[in-house]
Design a protein around this motif. Structure first.
Motif, PDB file in Angstrom:
ATOM      1  N   THR A 141       0.774  -1.251  -0.119  1.00 20.28           N
ATOM      2  CA  THR A 141       0.233   0.072   0.039  1.00 20.28           C
ATOM      3  C   THR A 141       1.018   1.186  -0.052  1.00 20.28           C
ATOM      4  OG1 THR A 141      -1.932  -0.831   0.923  1.00 20.28           O
ATOM      5  CG2 THR A 141      -1.727   1.392   1.426  1.00 20.28           C
ATOM      6  N   ASN A 158      -3.510 -10.339   7.077  1.00 19.97           N
ATOM      7  CA  ASN A 158      -3.494  -8.992   7.672  1.00 19.97           C
ATOM      8  C   ASN A 158      -4.753  -8.689   8.344  1.00 19.97           C
ATOM      9  OD1 ASN A 158      -0.830  -9.125   6.701  1.00 19.97           O
ATOM     10  ND2 ASN A 158      -0.869  -7.805   5.162  1.00 19.97           N
ATOM     11  N   TYR A 213       3.972   6.165   2.419  1.00 17.05           N
ATOM     12  CA  TYR A 213       2.646   6.622   2.411  1.00 17.05           C
ATOM     13  C   TYR A 213       2.461   7.984   1.750  1.00 17.05           C
ATOM     14  CZ  TYR A 213       2.371   2.183   5.050  1.00 17.05           C
ATOM     15  OH  TYR A 213       2.631   0.964   5.472  1.00 17.05           O
ATOM     16  N   HIS A 227      -6.949 -11.550  -0.971  1.00 14.24           N
ATOM     17  CA  HIS A 227      -6.439 -11.066   0.433  1.00 14.24           C
ATOM     18  C   HIS A 227      -6.968 -11.502   1.444  1.00 14.24           C
ATOM     19  CE1 HIS A 227      -4.370  -8.644   2.997  1.00 14.24           C
ATOM     20  NE2 HIS A 227      -4.368  -7.360   2.598  1.00 14.24           N
TER      21      HIS A 227
HETATM   22  C1  8OZ Z   1      -0.294  -0.836   5.137  1.00 11.32           C
HETATM   23  C2  8OZ Z   1      -1.338   0.460   5.119  1.00 11.32           C
HETATM   24  C3  8OZ Z   1      -2.647   0.128   4.816  1.00 11.32           C
HETATM   25  C4  8OZ Z   1      -2.894  -0.908   4.436  1.00 11.32           C
HETATM   26  C5  8OZ Z   1      -2.071  -4.628   4.495  1.00 11.32           C
HETATM   27  C6  8OZ Z   1      -3.113  -3.592   2.799  1.00 11.32           C
HETATM   28  O1  8OZ Z   1      -1.331  -4.837   5.359  1.00 11.32           O
HETATM   29  C7  8OZ Z   1      -2.591  -3.503   3.756  1.00 11.32           C
HETATM   30  C8  8OZ Z   1      -1.944  -2.096   4.388  1.00 11.32           C
HETATM   31  C9  8OZ Z   1      -0.646  -1.960   4.783  1.00 11.32           C
HETATM   32  O2  8OZ Z   1      -2.345  -5.864   3.732  1.00 11.32           O
END
Ligand code: 8OZ
Length: 367
Positions: A31, A183, A352, A180
């Motif tokens: 991201t 996480n 970011y 996905h």
């Molecule tokens: C970092 C910031 C926001 C989202 C993930 C999609 O960890 C993310 C994510 C990572 O899978």
């Protein structure tokens, strides 16, 4: 100069299902939160990914499947025609540069704010259990909101969101899609007993908690075929939202991997440890034993360097390796690794937000 391709086959072609990779070095989904109005990827995103096309496979950043699935401002989506057209520009440029790219289909579940949700509604989750932490909106960081538990009869609608996004990814010219299920986002929230307190057939037993990930995978396989679908899992990471791992990691993910084998997927991908921080694994968990249960190509990820990748490849613990942060600041990472050139480390503040700076302005190495 060094030629690391004589030491390992990581620089050699491989097939992940129907996807033909020029090498076994994958760009992990990262991201980056670059400005994209209405979740529409633009020329900057296309340039960024095309610069990294020498990766054997690019897994594009997590992409919202629906307005409800969105948990962060400045992340791309794949539900509207404009978003599909934006992604088509990305995939065209990556293909013109000789690369392969898949779309990572993402629903954040509880990790969102009412400020990001349609009509200011509560985010949806398996159960009304609030995550810890903040997310960002266009107005800055805000705490994530209390979610509401999905009704059983809403689950087909969630699967339909994935189906529509998967079809859109095909129209956008991707080479495949990745589920996905990592996480601590929606699918992982269903998997773990710390976030899933349901009493219907999507909660309780391991079989029930794994059901949604498997139904989503089945729906996507129907659209794409098994050989262009991959999946990402993160059995122990606390991110996002400081989510405790399941009370029986080996039982849950062992079952899930065994079930996934029935699909004969293009690949499976683990975050080995806590995402982007440590490779430490809680007592009683054997990540290599879990990944070894998968019959297809396995991509290792999390804090690798080339030496670790070569070693783990030589022990047949991985089929390919994914790098995230190194790809941020080394667009030509594969070539640099091959010749042993120095790697650039990006400062955290360029990860970011913002525009081209720290995104598309990393030069190629001198070699
Ligand atoms: C970092 C910031 C926001 C989202 C993930 C999609 O960890 C993310 C994510 C990572 O899978």
């Amino acid at each position: 100069m060094t030629d690391n391709s004589t030491r390992t086959d990581l620089f050699s072609p491989m097939e992940m299902g129907a996807i033909k990779l020029a090498n076994r070095i994958v760009m992990a989904p990262v991201t980056r939160s670059r400005y994209c109005e209405d979740g529409i990827p633009n020329e900057l995103h296309a340039t960024y990914y095309a610069q990294r096309a020498s990766a054997g496979l690019i897994i594009a950043e997590a992409t919202n499947i629906s307005p409800q699935g969105r948990g962060y401002a400045a992340t791309p989506g794949i539900w509207s025609e404009e978003q599909v057209a934006g992604w088509k520009k990305v995939t065209d440029l990556v293909h013109a540069a000789g690369g392969k790219i898949v779309s990572q289909l993402w629903h954040v579940g509880r990790f969102s704010s009412v400020e990001l949700q349609p009509n200011g509604e509560a985010p949806v989750a398996p159960s009304a259990v609030q995550a810890e932490g903040n997310t960002y909106t266009v107005d800055g960081f805000v705490p994530v909101s209390m979610p509401r538990a999905l009704e059983t009869d809403e689950i087909p609608g969630i699967i339909e969101q994935y189906r529509i996004a998967a079809r859109n990814a095909m129209r956008a010219g991707f080479d495949g899609v990745e589920v996905h299920s990592a996480n601590s986002y929606l699918l992982d929230q269903f998997l773990r007993d710390s976030t899933n307190k349901r009493t219907d057939h999507y909660g309780g037993s391991i079989e029930n908690r794994a059901r949604l990930t498997l139904e989503v995978t089945a729906a996507i396989v129907e659209i794409w075929g098994n050989d262009r679908v991959g999946i990402r899992l993160s059995p122990v990471t606390p991110d996002a939202g400081n989510t405790p791992p399941d009370s029986n990691v080996m039982g849950l993910y062992g079952y899930l991997v065994d079930q996934l084998n029935q699909f004969d997927l293009a690949y499976m991908h683990f975050v080995e440890g806590a995402t982007a921080t440590t490779r430490e694994i809680p007592a009683g968990v054997d990540m290599d034993a879990l990944s070894a249960r998968f019959h297809g190509p396995y991509i290792g990820n999390n804090n690798y360097d080339l030496e670790m990748a070569i070693e783990r490849r030589s022990e047949d613990l991985i089929d390919a390796v994914a790098f995230g942060r190194y790809f941020i600041s080394n667009p030509d990472l594969v070539e640099r690794l091959r010749v042993g050139a120095e790697l650039t480390i990006a400062p955290g503040e360029s990860y970011y937000g913002g525009g081209a700076k720290g995104y598309t302005d990393w030069p190629k190495g001198n070699y």
